[in-house]
Design a protein around this motif. Structure first.
Motif, PDB file in Angstrom:
ATOM      1  N   LEU A 121      -6.139 -17.686  13.692  1.00 14.91           N
ATOM      2  CA  LEU A 121      -5.409 -17.543  12.439  1.00 14.91           C
ATOM      3  C   LEU A 121      -6.170 -16.640  11.468  1.00 14.91           C
ATOM      4  O   LEU A 121      -7.368 -16.804  11.252  1.00 14.91           O
ATOM      5  CB  LEU A 121      -5.199 -18.913  11.794  1.00 14.91           C
ATOM      6  N   MET A 122      -5.442 -15.707  10.875  1.00 15.19           N
ATOM      7  CA  MET A 122      -6.006 -14.860   9.835  1.00 15.19           C
ATOM      8  C   MET A 122      -5.388 -15.282   8.504  1.00 15.19           C
ATOM      9  O   MET A 122      -4.226 -14.989   8.216  1.00 15.19           O
ATOM     10  CB  MET A 122      -5.724 -13.373  10.109  1.00 15.19           C
ATOM     11  N   THR A 123      -6.157 -15.984   7.717  1.00 16.31           N
ATOM     12  CA  THR A 123      -5.656 -16.502   6.444  1.00 16.31           C
ATOM     13  C   THR A 123      -5.462 -15.362   5.442  1.00 16.31           C
ATOM     14  O   THR A 123      -5.936 -14.240   5.644  1.00 16.31           O
ATOM     15  CB  THR A 123      -6.636 -17.524   5.856  1.00 16.31           C
ATOM     16  N   ASP A 124      -4.772 -15.671   4.358  1.00 13.96           N
ATOM     17  CA  ASP A 124      -4.558 -14.671   3.315  1.00 13.96           C
ATOM     18  C   ASP A 124      -5.890 -14.182   2.743  1.00 13.96           C
ATOM     19  O   ASP A 124      -6.055 -12.984   2.462  1.00 13.96           O
ATOM     20  CB  ASP A 124      -3.695 -15.251   2.188  1.00 13.96           C
ATOM     21  N   THR A 125      -6.824 -15.105   2.589  1.00 13.94           N
ATOM     22  CA  THR A 125      -8.142 -14.710   2.074  1.00 13.94           C
ATOM     23  C   THR A 125      -8.854 -13.769   3.035  1.00 13.94           C
ATOM     24  O   THR A 125      -9.446 -12.765   2.623  1.00 13.94           O
ATOM     25  CB  THR A 125      -9.004 -15.961   1.835  1.00 13.94           C
ATOM     26  N   MET A 126      -8.775 -14.080   4.327  1.00 14.29           N
ATOM     27  CA  MET A 126      -9.408 -13.212   5.315  1.00 14.29           C
ATOM     28  C   MET A 126      -8.748 -11.834   5.325  1.00 14.29           C
ATOM     29  O   MET A 126      -9.437 -10.810   5.429  1.00 14.29           O
ATOM     30  CB  MET A 126      -9.335 -13.841   6.712  1.00 14.29           C
ATOM     31  N   GLN A 127      -7.436 -11.791   5.207  1.00 11.41           N
ATOM     32  CA  GLN A 127      -6.741 -10.506   5.167  1.00 11.41           C
ATOM     33  C   GLN A 127      -7.181  -9.688   3.960  1.00 11.41           C
ATOM     34  O   GLN A 127      -7.376  -8.470   4.052  1.00 11.41           O
ATOM     35  CB  GLN A 127      -5.225 -10.718   5.143  1.00 11.41           C
ATOM     36  N   GLN A 128      -7.348 -10.370   2.836  1.00 12.83           N
ATOM     37  CA  GLN A 128      -7.780  -9.665   1.632  1.00 12.83           C
ATOM     38  C   GLN A 128      -9.198  -9.128   1.803  1.00 12.83           C
ATOM     39  O   GLN A 128      -9.497  -7.988   1.414  1.00 12.83           O
ATOM     40  CB  GLN A 128      -7.705 -10.596   0.430  1.00 12.83           C
ATOM     41  N   VAL A 129     -10.071  -9.922   2.395  1.00 12.44           N
ATOM     42  CA  VAL A 129     -11.448  -9.486   2.632  1.00 12.44           C
ATOM     43  C   VAL A 129     -11.475  -8.294   3.583  1.00 12.44           C
ATOM     44  O   VAL A 129     -12.205  -7.308   3.364  1.00 12.44           O
ATOM     45  CB  VAL A 129     -12.297 -10.641   3.185  1.00 12.44           C
ATOM     46  N   LEU A 130     -10.679  -8.356   4.641  1.00 12.53           N
ATOM     47  CA  LEU A 130     -10.636  -7.255   5.596  1.00 12.53           C
ATOM     48  C   LEU A 130     -10.121  -5.974   4.947  1.00 12.53           C
ATOM     49  O   LEU A 130     -10.632  -4.877   5.211  1.00 12.53           O
ATOM     50  CB  LEU A 130      -9.756  -7.627   6.796  1.00 12.53           C
ATOM     51  N   PHE A 131      -9.110  -6.088   4.099  1.00  8.83           N
ATOM     52  CA  PHE A 131      -8.600  -4.899   3.424  1.00  8.83           C
ATOM     53  C   PHE A 131      -9.675  -4.290   2.529  1.00  8.83           C
ATOM     54  O   PHE A 131      -9.841  -3.062   2.489  1.00  8.83           O
ATOM     55  CB  PHE A 131      -7.355  -5.227   2.596  1.00  8.83           C
ATOM     56  N   ILE A 132     -10.408  -5.129   1.805  1.00  6.15           N
ATOM     57  CA  ILE A 132     -11.474  -4.624   0.938  1.00  6.15           C
ATOM     58  C   ILE A 132     -12.558  -3.941   1.777  1.00  6.15           C
ATOM     59  O   ILE A 132     -13.082  -2.882   1.403  1.00  6.15           O
ATOM     60  CB  ILE A 132     -12.070  -5.774   0.096  1.00  6.15           C
ATOM     61  N   MET A 133     -12.893  -4.532   2.919  1.00  9.06           N
ATOM     62  CA  MET A 133     -13.890  -3.925   3.798  1.00  9.06           C
ATOM     63  C   MET A 133     -13.436  -2.551   4.270  1.00  9.06           C
ATOM     64  O   MET A 133     -14.211  -1.580   4.261  1.00  9.06           O
ATOM     65  CB  MET A 133     -14.155  -4.835   4.996  1.00  9.06           C
ATOM     66  N   LEU A 134     -12.185  -2.437   4.677  1.00  9.75           N
ATOM     67  CA  LEU A 134     -11.659  -1.156   5.130  1.00  9.75           C
ATOM     68  C   LEU A 134     -11.572  -0.157   3.981  1.00  9.75           C
ATOM     69  O   LEU A 134     -11.814   1.041   4.167  1.00  9.75           O
ATOM     70  CB  LEU A 134     -10.284  -1.353   5.776  1.00  9.75           C
ATOM     71  N   LEU A 135     -11.246  -0.647   2.797  1.00  8.22           N
ATOM     72  CA  LEU A 135     -11.192   0.221   1.623  1.00  8.22           C
ATOM     73  C   LEU A 135     -12.564   0.805   1.325  1.00  8.22           C
ATOM     74  O   LEU A 135     -12.693   2.014   1.048  1.00  8.22           O
ATOM     75  CB  LEU A 135     -10.668  -0.566   0.418  1.00  8.22           C
ATOM     76  N   VAL A 136     -13.601  -0.011   1.413  1.00 11.14           N
ATOM     77  CA  VAL A 136     -14.960   0.474   1.162  1.00 11.14           C
ATOM     78  C   VAL A 136     -15.408   1.410   2.289  1.00 11.14           C
ATOM     79  O   VAL A 136     -15.969   2.490   2.036  1.00 11.14           O
ATOM     80  CB  VAL A 136     -15.943  -0.707   1.029  1.00 11.14           C
ATOM     81  N   ALA A 137     -15.154   1.007   3.541  1.00  8.10           N
ATOM     82  CA  ALA A 137     -15.595   1.802   4.692  1.00  8.10           C
ATOM     83  C   ALA A 137     -15.002   3.204   4.666  1.00  8.10           C
ATOM     84  O   ALA A 137     -15.723   4.208   4.813  1.00  8.10           O
ATOM     85  CB  ALA A 137     -15.225   1.090   5.987  1.00  8.10           C
ATOM     86  N   PHE A 138     -13.692   3.289   4.487  1.00  5.73           N
ATOM     87  CA  PHE A 138     -13.049   4.599   4.476  1.00  5.73           C
ATOM     88  C   PHE A 138     -13.132   5.261   3.107  1.00  5.73           C
ATOM     89  O   PHE A 138     -13.014   6.482   3.005  1.00  5.73           O
ATOM     90  CB  PHE A 138     -11.595   4.465   4.932  1.00  5.73           C
ATOM     91  N   GLY A 139     -13.348   4.449   2.056  1.00  4.76           N
ATOM     92  CA  GLY A 139     -13.529   5.015   0.724  1.00  4.76           C
ATOM     93  C   GLY A 139     -14.811   5.820   0.609  1.00  4.76           C
ATOM     94  O   GLY A 139     -14.877   6.795  -0.142  1.00  4.76           O
ATOM     95  N   ILE A 140     -15.841   5.428   1.338  1.00  3.79           N
ATOM     96  CA  ILE A 140     -17.082   6.205   1.362  1.00  3.79           C
ATOM     97  C   ILE A 140     -16.819   7.578   1.962  1.00  3.79           C
ATOM     98  O   ILE A 140     -17.337   8.598   1.503  1.00  3.79           O
ATOM     99  CB  ILE A 140     -18.165   5.460   2.167  1.00  3.79           C
ATOM    100  N   LYS A 141     -15.989   7.620   2.982  1.00  2.00           N
ATOM    101  CA  LYS A 141     -15.692   8.881   3.665  1.00  2.00           C
ATOM    102  C   LYS A 141     -14.780   9.759   2.833  1.00  2.00           C
ATOM    103  O   LYS A 141     -14.863  10.987   2.889  1.00  2.00           O
ATOM    104  CB  LYS A 141     -15.027   8.568   5.015  1.00  2.00           C
ATOM    105  N   LEU A 142     -13.911   9.178   2.040  1.00  2.00           N
ATOM    106  CA  LEU A 142     -12.846   9.932   1.353  1.00  2.00           C
ATOM    107  C   LEU A 142     -13.349  11.048   0.434  1.00  2.00           C
ATOM    108  O   LEU A 142     -12.820  12.172   0.578  1.00  2.00           O
ATOM    109  CB  LEU A 142     -11.942   8.937   0.606  1.00  2.00           C
ATOM    110  N   PRO A 143     -14.256  10.925  -0.524  1.00  2.00           N
ATOM    111  CA  PRO A 143     -14.899   9.707  -0.999  1.00  2.00           C
ATOM    112  C   PRO A 143     -14.255   9.231  -2.300  1.00  2.00           C
ATOM    113  O   PRO A 143     -13.707  10.013  -3.062  1.00  2.00           O
ATOM    114  CB  PRO A 143     -16.314  10.193  -1.272  1.00  2.00           C
ATOM    115  N   ILE A 144     -14.339   7.910  -2.519  1.00  2.00           N
ATOM    116  CA  ILE A 144     -13.875   7.312  -3.769  1.00  2.00           C
ATOM    117  C   ILE A 144     -15.082   7.119  -4.687  1.00  2.00           C
ATOM    118  O   ILE A 144     -16.143   6.692  -4.240  1.00  2.00           O
ATOM    119  CB  ILE A 144     -13.193   5.956  -3.496  1.00  2.00           C
ATOM    120  N   PHE A 145     -14.943   7.453  -5.950  1.00  2.00           N
ATOM    121  CA  PHE A 145     -15.996   7.203  -6.934  1.00  2.00           C
ATOM    122  C   PHE A 145     -16.308   5.699  -6.948  1.00  2.00           C
ATOM    123  O   PHE A 145     -15.377   4.889  -6.931  1.00  2.00           O
ATOM    124  CB  PHE A 145     -15.516   7.649  -8.322  1.00  2.00           C
ATOM    125  N   PRO A 146     -17.553   5.268  -6.887  1.00  2.00           N
ATOM    126  CA  PRO A 146     -18.789   6.038  -7.041  1.00  2.00           C
ATOM    127  C   PRO A 146     -19.494   6.384  -5.734  1.00  2.00           C
ATOM    128  O   PRO A 146     -20.701   6.646  -5.741  1.00  2.00           O
ATOM    129  CB  PRO A 146     -19.640   5.089  -7.877  1.00  2.00           C
TER     130      PRO A 146
END
Length: 543
Positions: free
Chosen positions: A252-277
């Motif tokens: 089971l992937m809870t709503d909290t886990m989904q939110q954490v995973l999205f944030i992780m992916l946002l940071v991971a790919f945000g570094i590459k994009l890159p997103i400030f800062p």
């Protein structure tokens, strides 16, 4: 039926640079001319095949086309049957495919790589090693946009990091080692975060049960298709609570886990994009890497971050993405304004373009944050358009630096007198960068902001300031370089050579083509992605 359906066209595109790499490794190191010719011819193969694939792509299908799938890695997790289960497996596949999101970026990769290979005329040492790493880098980039398995995607993503590290650190300018180290540290952190998120996805949403006769297999799959389907299916194990199953559910992937995973992916790919800062590493690469490598970095590698965020963040977690829409819009606005203001303050042309890339990636984030088809379409268009424009601008920067030994705005001026062709192309590229109608830069910016206008009008009004600032810093830099008094030492500079003029003309032609006839790209993106996005907006994001 197309002839491409009967041949492994995607594998041909992916593996052709490796064949060229093998040829270069076999050539004597003294034959630098042969190596360059072999490298250029090699990069033309995936470009021709990608163009053929693009023209043959069924825009009405709205899904993945030209899929190729073969068993790659199977890791058994046990040796004995347990509770009627015959085997437990980690299952990763050599799975390739293209759709309306990946195909335009695949073609962009092939085009910019071919033009960058021509621009490598500026490289003066270790040709065999340079073109070996160059072709390995192209293989990794093509693989990122073709891979349909999470582990395969990660492998190609890491190949690009390793190849870029050596291409920056060996063939860059004075502070190349520092730039390479910052590149690998920042992107390595992003890769580590992405890997953790992928492992969690494989062990939850990637779970499936296969039964053949009496043999029951529990499989943890890395297939993006399986994970996407399970995430969208309310009856899949990943979405079923223990109460629904009548027993515990480790998948089971809870709503909290989904939110954490999205944030992780946002940071991971945000570094590459890159997103400030997370942008400081990118400035070093843009100023210290050799021009042909900066063409690839700005034109393609930054787009990998946006593609990964859209593919794995938005499409797998649309509900969480929508809940972060306002934050993404604010981050996009910060990128846009921050990049534009600092670009205006720079006195070094490479830094002007570096901050300009940060600003233009802010427009991509604004298109994503719109969370509608117009905004998404504009964001993808902006990715392709900026890839072409930035590659052209850094190609021109390399030509100017080779002749003058500087890119300081205060030391340049009047180059239109001694280099009229190069200056004319620079002016056209600058106009495209500031979003002049009739050139590709206008369409992506317009659609991205139009999509956002529906839900965040106040933010679009603020973003308009960034568009105005873009015009100011671009015109200031371009006019300072091309007009005004010509320094005496630059009076005898020669204009662009054929090997430089050809990629300039090709890139500018595509910028004009997309600006005058944008439906060449928008039809592929809109009609193919429409079927992918609509169900997500309607059923999974509370629409």
């Amino acid at each position: 039926m197309s002839i491409l359906s009967d041949i492994p066209i995607l594998s041909f595109i992916l593996l052709s640079p490796l064949l060229g790499l093998l040829v270069i490794l076999l050539l004597p190191k003294q034959r630098s001319g042969w190596m360059k010719t072999a490298a250029v011819i090699t990069t033309l193969v995936p470009l021709i095949l990608s163009l053929w694939l693009y023209t043959d792509f069924d825009k009405q299908q709205g899904g993945v086309s030209f899929e190729e799938q073969h068993t790659w890695v199977e890791v058994p997790l046990n040796k004995e049957s347990q509770n009627g289960v015959s085997e437990f497996l980690f299952h990763f596949q050599y799975e390739l495919g293209v759709d309306g999101l990946s195909l335009p970026l695949l073609l962009l990769t092939a085009l910019v790589s071919a033009m960058a290979a021509l621009a490598a005329v500026h490289v003066k040492k270790r040709w065999k090693a340079f073109f070996s790493w160059f072709l390995l880098l192209e293989t990794g980039m093509l693989g990122v946009f073709l891979a349909r398995d999470l582990f395969l995607f990660f492998v190609f993503f890491e190949i690009t990091l390793i190849a870029m590290y050596f291409l920056i650190g060996i063939w860059g300018y004075f502070k190349r080692e520092r730039a390479a180290n910052q590149f690998i540290i920042y992107n390595g952190i992003g890769s580590a975060i992405m890997l953790v998120a992928f492992v969690i996805l494989v062990n939850t949403a990637g779970f499936r049960i296969d039964q053949v006769g009496e043999q029951v297999s529990f499989i943890y799959s890395g297939s993006y298709t399986d994970i996407f389907r399970n995430m969208a299916d309310p009856t899949a194990w990943v979405n079923m609570s223990p109460e629904q199953l009548g027993s515990i559910n480790p998948f089971l992937m809870t709503d909290t886990m989904q939110q954490v995973l999205f944030i992780m992916l946002l940071v991971a790919f945000g570094i590459k994009l890159p997103i400030f800062p997370f942008h400081t590493w990118m400035l070093k690469v843009h100023t210290e890497a050799t021009p042909s490598i900066v063409m690839i970095h700005s034109g393609i590698l930054l787009k990998m971050g946006a593609y990964g965020l859209l593919r794995f963040g938005f499409l797998l977690f649309p509900g969480q993405a929508r809940s972060f829409a306002s934050l993404l819009a604010v981050l996009g606005l910060i990128n846009l304004l921050y990049g534009a203001i600092l670009a205006f303050r720079q006195r070094e042309f490479k830094l002007v373009l570096a901050y300009s890339s940060i600003s233009h990636m802010g427009i991509v984030l604004l298109g994503f944050a719109a969370f509608n088809e117009i905004g998404m379409q504009g964001a993808v268009f902006q990715l392709v358009s900026h890839g072409l424009i930035s590659a052209l601008l850094f190609l021109i920067v390399g030509s100017i630096y080779e002749r003058t030994g500087t890119t300081e705005l205060n030391e340049l001026g009047g180059l239109a007198r001694s280099m009229p062709f190069l200056s004319g192309v620079l002016l056209a590229a600058g106009l495209a960068s500031l979003g002049l109608p009739g050139l590709s830069g206008f369409v992506g910016e317009f659609l991205s902001l139009l999509g956002l206008f529906e839900s965040m009008r106040w933010l679009v009004a603020a973003a308009a300031l960034g568009i105005v600032l873009t015009a100011v810093y671009v015109l200031r830099a371009v006019l300072k370089i091309t007009y005004g008094p010509l320094p005496e030492r630059f009076g005898a500079l020669r204009d662009a050579r054929l090997v430089e003029a050809v990629p300039m003309i090709v890139l500018l032609a595509f910028i004009l083509l997309l600006g005058c006839y944008p439906s060449i790209l928008t039809d592929t993106v809109q009609l193919s992605v429409e079927g992918l996005l609509k169900p997500l907006f309607a059923t999974r994001a509370g629409g």
